[in-house]
Design an enzyme around this catalytic site. Structure first.
Site: not given
Lengths: 251, 641
Positions: B42, B44-46, B268, B286, B332, B403, B443
């Site tokens: 992966g 992505g951000l992580a 979401h 958003s 949410r 989501h 994030l």
């Protein structure tokens, strides 16, 4: 709505490709272009024919994966936006639509509408970063960044890396892509220490990948889903010229 | 059922745990780091931040992603922002408050120590990202700007227009590119992990398939890090990218890793409503829009008038009415359920009646259209592309959609699963968001794990493992490779009558209906009866054309859907076993008189972690429980009124 599609089919890079005709019928105007292709593919699978290979992922115009040339336009008729953001309501009922891959020599074809855009990654690897080691950063508000600079950096940083600029350019130039990255970091104080070497390395990498030069046709700007202005290319040229002089002057 | 799983949370006062833990954690010396090979799946951000940071520290990293470039991982689609406890607004924020909001937002189903650590490192993330050149929004002073997000009464969200995920990911991607150029990270794009390899009970490798050539390959490493995101696409329609899938984590589960709280999924509240049956994905608007947009429906059921013709007195601003102190910024899960409720009453808007208005008229009158354009221009633009409507002129129509998934592989305080060597970060693990994630904290968690947690905790596992990396010639690798090949071959050989997507769509509808925004025991039992039939049908009747040794998108999807068809059963089993409501898990049998989630702390203040029982027996996984210990916060009925 109904459409006649002419879609580029090519099994692999070694075989010859050609446009093949398909019918898309019963299409709702609120269907996205890619969903229309999904439906065509379902029909092909039902008939025992291999579905059309095409790239997509987020389907909301931000990941930059989709890469279709629709009726000769990179990302199709609905600018600014990526191919995944084109909706069938944009076309006339009964129209013939030609679907081809992004075509540029540095983007070799893999299959049907899927091309290899790793050349863009290699341009960034050459220097499109700030060498900030995790853990070494100063307090975020210690360096002020004028709002105007931050906004301009953001405008350039909005590039989604799709490669439409190169696909639309008669010279297959990736200057808009490279300009966006160079400008984004050049506008920010954090980008200053590596400013000279960054632009020189990125432009060298861009040339090495076989992308052409800019001859001011502005096709890139016209198709850019992130609305990156071609004026950034002027900025890139300036950055490059200044960096070259600095290098020559031994700085 | 097996008693207490040990999270190995450090002792000491909450605020000191992470510092103490770091002070005494084992290290790997710089000259030894290059002897290790870390597999990161992966980007992505992580995954991207972890791979870049580990490479920078001197480890050899192999990073894999299914996308054609690590920059395209789905973190890129996150819009609104990232939280941090900087308190730049002087409005009373602190590390403790961010911690408390997150624990409370998660309906008290997350681990205190992990969440506190997350809040603690949040500030470092902002420093790091600014230094990388992330163009966060700024004030005219040149200082960083903030905005508000759901579930908080302070303004602590940093943002880059409506493209915060993109900008943070580009920061991590650029750091990753630097390491790729330096040779510390070897990148494998368009390469999908199809199995985990255990050697002597430790995670020591993976089996991958190249999505371009179809080549199946084994990779050995000293540790494996999964950063493969969430499983929201089990519902078919979600805001996730089309390729997001559960395969990596589900394969790890089948090799013995515990899957925790799989029924905790986030719906979401603000997405563009479904239109038409060919829709392939849903698009988020958003949550930041709720800063300036007001949510309403007509007071009268069946009111078909266009929004502009409905006078103020005949509108129900139901979030402001029901939750006066949080108003349109209620969390949410609560906002989603409130939307469902008014639509169930027949007050929904739009063609399908499954929609509510998000109205900017007041904000435009107050701030001017140009300010609204500056804040949310790209979101209004996306909205117009999809619906053909101009949201500056008429209110947006929104409806909840799947989501994010709070559930994931179980990890201890060091982010290691119960399988030694297997670390899980970002959305793929279960650890920080409890039963409901607050906006702008995904994030934060992804980058916290990758930049500032895993690099400190991984050495605890690695230090004694020096020189123990196995060769891919070992039989464990050969066997796993053969399994993958056999499975791929089997899918191609069935040549039935139904497409992969048709199965996926059917599964998704079933889950949305029975295991979506509201669940009950009868519905879950129905789903549990239907899923195995659907799975059996899949393996008998799916049609996957083309070949295995080439780019074959049907085959890619078939593998992912096959795993979803098993995973769905685990999810429903978990939802049925958790006989309480909490956060996004709303069991209709358990609600307060005014329709809010009713927890049962006596019996369910714990993590459900499921163990695969082998032999293909999907139905009866073994339940392990980790009791959640709350030393600092007091469990209360969550109220946003």
């Amino acid at each position: 709505m109904r459409f006649k599609l002419k879609v580029w089919r090519q099994k692999n890079p070694k075989t010859k490709g050609k446009l093949v005709e398909y019918q898309a019928t019963n299409v709702s105007p609120n269907t996205s272009f890619l969903e229309m292709l999904d439906v065509v593919n379902e029909g092909l699978i039902a008939k025992g024919e291999e579905p059309i290979a095409f790239d997509s992922d987020c389907r909301e115009g931000i990941c930059g994966t989709c890469s279709l040339t629709i009726n000769g336009e990179a990302h199709g008729p609905d600018h600014p936006g990526a191919a995944c953001e084109v909706y069938m309501r944009r076309f006339k009922d009964g129209a013939t639509i030609i679907v081809e891959p992004f075509r540029a020599k540095p983007f070799p074809l893999i299959k049907d509408l899927v091309v290899d855009r790793s050349a863009l990654d290699r341009i960034v690897q050459a220097g499109g970063f700030v060498a900030a080691r995790a853990g070494s950063a100063p307090e975020a508000n210690a360096t002020l960044v004028p709002k105007q600079d931050a906004d301009r950096a953001m405008e350039a940083a909005a590039c989604i890396g799709c490669g439409a600029c190169a696909a639309a350019c008669p010279n297959a130039s990736a200057m808009l892509f490279t300009a966006a990255k160079v400008s984004h970091l050049a506008f920010l104080p954090q980008g200053q220490p590596e400013r000279t070497s960054r632009v020189l390395k990125m432009v060298t990498a861009m040339d090495a990948e076989g992308f052409g030069n800019c001859t001011n046709t502005y096709e890139c700007e016209a198709v850019c889903p992130a609305q990156i202005s071609a004026s950034y290319i002027a900025k890139l040229n300036r950055e490059y010229a200044v960096a070259s002089f600095r290098r020559k002057a031994g700085e | 059922m097996i008693g207490n799983l040990d999270a190995r949370t450090p002792h000491g006062p909450l605020a000191q745990k992470w510092t103490n833990h770091k002070d005494h954690a084992r290290l790997v010396a710089p000259n030894n780091r290059r002897k290790f090979e870390i597999i990161v799946v992966g980007s992505g951000l992580a995954g991207g931040s972890a791979a870049a940071t580990l490479g920078e520290l001197g480890y050899n990293v192999k990073c894999f992603c299914y996308q054609d470039s690590p920059r395209r991982a789905h973190s890129i689609a996150a819009q609104g922002g990232i939280n941090a406890a900087k308190n730049y607004q002087n409005d009373g924020d602190s590390v403790f408050r961010l911690f408390y909001d997150t624990i409370k937002g998660g309906d008290f189903r997350a681990r205190e120590a992990n969440v506190y650590r997350l809040a603690e490192v949040s500030n470092l993330i902002i420093d790091q990202c600014v230094e990388q050149g992330v163009p966060f929004a700024r004030e005219y002073s040149g200082l960083l700007a903030n905005r508000s997000f759901g579930g908080a009464q302070v303004s602590r969200t940093f943002y880059a227009r409506g493209q915060t995920g993109q900008q943070l990911l580009l920061g991590a991607y650029q750091a990753l590119c630097r390491q790729i150029a330096a040779g510390t990270v070897k990148m494998f794009p368009q390469t999908e992990m199809l199995d985990l390899v255990l050697v002597d009970g430790h995670a020591k490798g993976i089996i991958t398939r190249s999505l371009v050539t179809g080549k199946i390959e084994a990779h050995a490493g000293d540790a494996v890090v999964l950063a493969t995101g969430g499983y929201g696409n089990v519902f078919y329609l979600s805001t996730n990218a089309r390729g997001c899938n559960v395969t990596a984590t589900y394969r790890a589960y089948k090799k013995g890793a515990l899957f925790a709280n799989p029924c905790f999924t986030q719906i979401h509240p603000t997405c563009i409503p479904v239109s038409g049956e060919n829709q392939s994905k849903l698009t988020l608007m958003s949550e930041s829009l709720r800063n300036d947009g007001r949510v309403w429906v007509p007071k009268q059921a069946g009111d078909q008038r266009p929004p502009a013709q409905i006078p103020e007195t005949e509108r129900d601003y139901y979030l402001e009415r029901k939750y006066p102190s949080f108003g349109n910024l209620a969390p949410r899960d609560i906002s989603s359920r409130a939307a469902k409720e008014v639509c169930d009453e027949g007050r929904g808007v739009g063609e399908s009646g499954r929609g509510v208005y998000l109205d900017f008229a007041d904000a435009i009158a107050r701030l001017g259209e140009s300010t609204i354009r500056e804040r949310y221009g790209n979101l209004f633009h996306i909205y117009e592309k999809i619906t053909g409507e101009n949201a500056y002129r008429r209110p947006m129509r929104i409806y909840p959609a799947v989501h994010y998934t709070m559930g994931g592989l179980w990890v201890d305080y060091n982010l290691m699963s119960n399988v030694p060597g297997l670390h899980v970060i970002g959305e793929a693990n279960f650890s920080d968001h409890g039963a409901n994630r607050l906006g702008a904290s995904a994030l934060m968690q992804g980058l916290a794990d990758g930049y500032f947690v895993l690099p400190y905790t991984l050495p605890a596992y690695l230090a004694p493992q020096i020189g123990k990396r196995p060769s891919v010639d070992r039989p464990e690798f050969r066997e796993a490779e053969d399994d993958v090949r056999a499975r791929t071959g089997k899918m191609l050989a069935i040549n039935g009558t139904r497409s992969v997507d048709s199965f996926h769509r059917e599964l998704g509808l079933l889950l949305w209906d029975k295991c979506g925004m509201a669940r009950n025991a009868d519905g879950l039992r129905e789903a549990l009866a239907r899923i195995p039939q659907l799975r059996e049908e899949f393996w008998r009747d799916v049609r996957v054309l083309g070949e295995g040794e080439a780019l074959n998108q049907s085959l890619e999807r078939a593998g992912r859907v096959a795993d979803f068809l098993e995973f769905a059963e685990l999810m429903c089993t978990d939802a049925l076993s958790r006989d309480e409501s909490c956060g996004g898990h709303f069991r209709e049998e358990h609600q307060t008189p005014d329709g809010e989630a009713l927890r049962d702390d006596e019996n369910f203040a714990d993590v459900f972690a499921w163990e695969y029982q082998g032999n293909g027996s999907v139905a009866a996984p073994k339940l392990h429980r980790e009791q959640l210990v709350f030393e600092t916060v007091q469990l209360t009925q969550r109220s946003y009124k």
